[in-house]
Design a protein around this motif. Structure first.
Motif, mmCIF file in Angstrom:
data_model
loop_
_atom_site.group_PDB
_atom_site.id
_atom_site.type_symbol
_atom_site.label_atom_id
_atom_site.label_comp_id
_atom_site.label_asym_id
_atom_site.label_seq_id
_atom_site.Cartn_x
_atom_site.Cartn_y
_atom_site.Cartn_z
ATOM 1 N N LEU A 47 0.837 -1.213 0.000
ATOM 2 C CA LEU A 47 0.000 0.000 0.000
ATOM 3 C C LEU A 47 0.868 1.258 0.000
ATOM 4 N N PHE A 102 -1.786 4.140 -5.388
ATOM 5 C CA PHE A 102 -2.424 4.566 -4.135
ATOM 6 C C PHE A 102 -1.990 5.993 -3.863
ATOM 7 N N ASN A 103 -2.985 6.913 -3.903
ATOM 8 C CA ASN A 103 -2.648 8.340 -3.770
ATOM 9 C C ASN A 103 -3.220 8.932 -2.482
ATOM 10 N N GLY A 104 -3.577 8.088 -1.544
ATOM 11 C CA GLY A 104 -4.214 8.577 -0.322
ATOM 12 C C GLY A 104 -3.251 9.344 0.571
ATOM 13 N N ASN A 105 -3.826 10.206 1.416
ATOM 14 C CA ASN A 105 -2.985 10.929 2.379
ATOM 15 C C ASN A 105 -2.676 10.020 3.580
ATOM 16 N N ILE A 139 -3.787 9.892 6.657
ATOM 17 C CA ILE A 139 -4.928 9.340 7.415
ATOM 18 C C ILE A 139 -5.616 8.225 6.623
ATOM 19 N N GLN A 140 -5.743 8.446 5.319
ATOM 20 C CA GLN A 140 -6.371 7.406 4.462
ATOM 21 C C GLN A 140 -5.530 6.123 4.439
ATOM 22 N N LEU A 151 -6.112 4.412 7.669
ATOM 23 C CA LEU A 151 -7.416 3.737 7.678
ATOM 24 C C LEU A 151 -7.341 2.419 6.909
ATOM 25 N N GLN A 152 -6.688 2.448 5.770
ATOM 26 C CA GLN A 152 -6.556 1.213 4.969
ATOM 27 C C GLN A 152 -5.756 0.153 5.734
ATOM 28 N N PHE A 212 -6.728 3.349 15.786
ATOM 29 C CA PHE A 212 -6.442 4.783 15.688
ATOM 30 C C PHE A 212 -6.019 5.373 17.032
#
Lengths: 148, 182
Positions: free
Chosen positions: B110, B116-119, B121-122, B125-126, B179
């Motif tokens: 990931l 995968f371009n999520g920040n 926090i994303q 979460l993943q 979290f």
């Protein structure tokens, strides 16, 4: 828990973090069709090949089956013959007695062998008689003269 | 995208001459939804692509025998889910990896994945979702990301609504714990 659910809700509001190569969804149906056609061709080719080789395969299987039956039968017969009432010694002797196997030399050897056995036997007897005459102090000179 | 609804598409598929056209429409209608569903389970794009292709090949082969007891999209989702789960099983046995190691491997993928371009926090979460057991992960993805109704999920996963609600509740709790601990 409720606060966290709100936090989760906010997170979801963002854009999809995953992405795909450019033009992926546009080209996917075509790629899929090609794959299906390729699979169908492969399947048809296998069916055609099977139909073509079917008689040969059937013939081959028949030969193999026949060979298996033959081998099994031979094994069965051999196993049963070894359990027959004629034992190996008798069989050997029967073979030996076969007249065609005899030669002149064979007869001579047998005769010489028998003579030798007799000679050995007479030597043993003579020694027995000599010892007996000595032990009993018998005048064997007189006996010899009487005999000859 | 398609002006036909599922019933019309199925009727079109039954017509031998229009079969290819109907199938193409079905693919175009559902490819994205199914892709994202698969992608969230297996993470890698290449694997998702293979699974999506296998899913549609199974659909192509099985659509003739589809009895319309369930909705088309429920049936498609069920095939996609089963294909994804089978893929995960195969990967674990292929590399002789225990479940935890395989999920850790996916987490690393990931981070390095170009698709995968999520920040931050994303990504977190993943990773938290990847820590969930497979079935719980699928339930969470379907409810949280796809916003699917429990009734539909129940038909796809062949699990009772109550069990799905409990599963989702446990998943959210585990993610919350992930979290707060981190």
């Amino acid at each position: 828990m409720n606060d966290f659910n709100k936090k989760l809700g906010k997170l979801k509001g963002n854009t999809n973090p995953f992405s795909v190569p450019k033009g992926y969804f546009e080209s996917f149906p075509t790629e899929l069709q090609e794959k299906i056609i390729y699979e169908n061709r492969e399947y048809i080719w296998i069916i055609k090949l099977f139909r073509f080789v079917k008689p040969q395969v059937a013939l081959g299987l028949m030969i193999v089956a026949f060979a298996l039956i033959a081998i099994t039968t031979v094994n069965f017969i051999q196993t049963n013959s070894s359990n027959s009432t004629i034992d190996n010694d008798l069989y050997t002797r029967t073979i030996e007695v076969d007249a065609s196997e005899f030669t002149e030399q064979h007869f001579i050897d047998v005769l010489l062998d028998d003579k030798k056995k007799v000679n050995d036997h007479s030597t043993e007897d003579s020694e027995f008689y000599i010892h007996y005459l000595i032990d009993e102090d018998i005048d064997y000179q007189t006996l010899i003269e009487a005999l000859y | 995208m398609s002006e036909y609804n599922d019933k019309e598409l199925l009727a079109l598929f039954k017509d031998v001459e229009k079969r290819n056209y109907a199938f193409n429409l079905i693919v175009r209608k559902y490819q994205e939804k199914l892709y994202w569903h698969i992608r969230k389970i297996v993470i890698k794009h290449e694997d998702s692509n293979d699974i999506l292709q296998n899913t549609f090949i199974k659909v192509w082969k099985g659509l003739d025998g589809f009895r319309e007891d369930s909705k088309l999209y429920t049936w498609l989702y069920r095939i996609a889910t089963n294909e994804s789960l089978t893929f995960l099983k195969q990967q674990k046995t292929k590399y002789l990896l225990p479940i935890v190691d395989y999920e850790n491997n996916l987490k690393e993928t990931l981070v390095s994945d170009v698709y995968f371009n999520g920040n931050e926090i994303q990504c977190k979460l993943q990773k938290a979702v990847l820590d969930l057991p497979e079935k719980q992960r699928i339930v969470f993805n379907m409810k949280y990301f796809d916003e699917m109704k429990y009734d539909d999920m129940s038909k796809i996963l062949e699990t009772s609504v109550g069990a799905l609600k409990a599963s989702y509740h446990h998943a959210v709790k585990k993610i919350e714990k992930y979290f707060t601990e981190d």
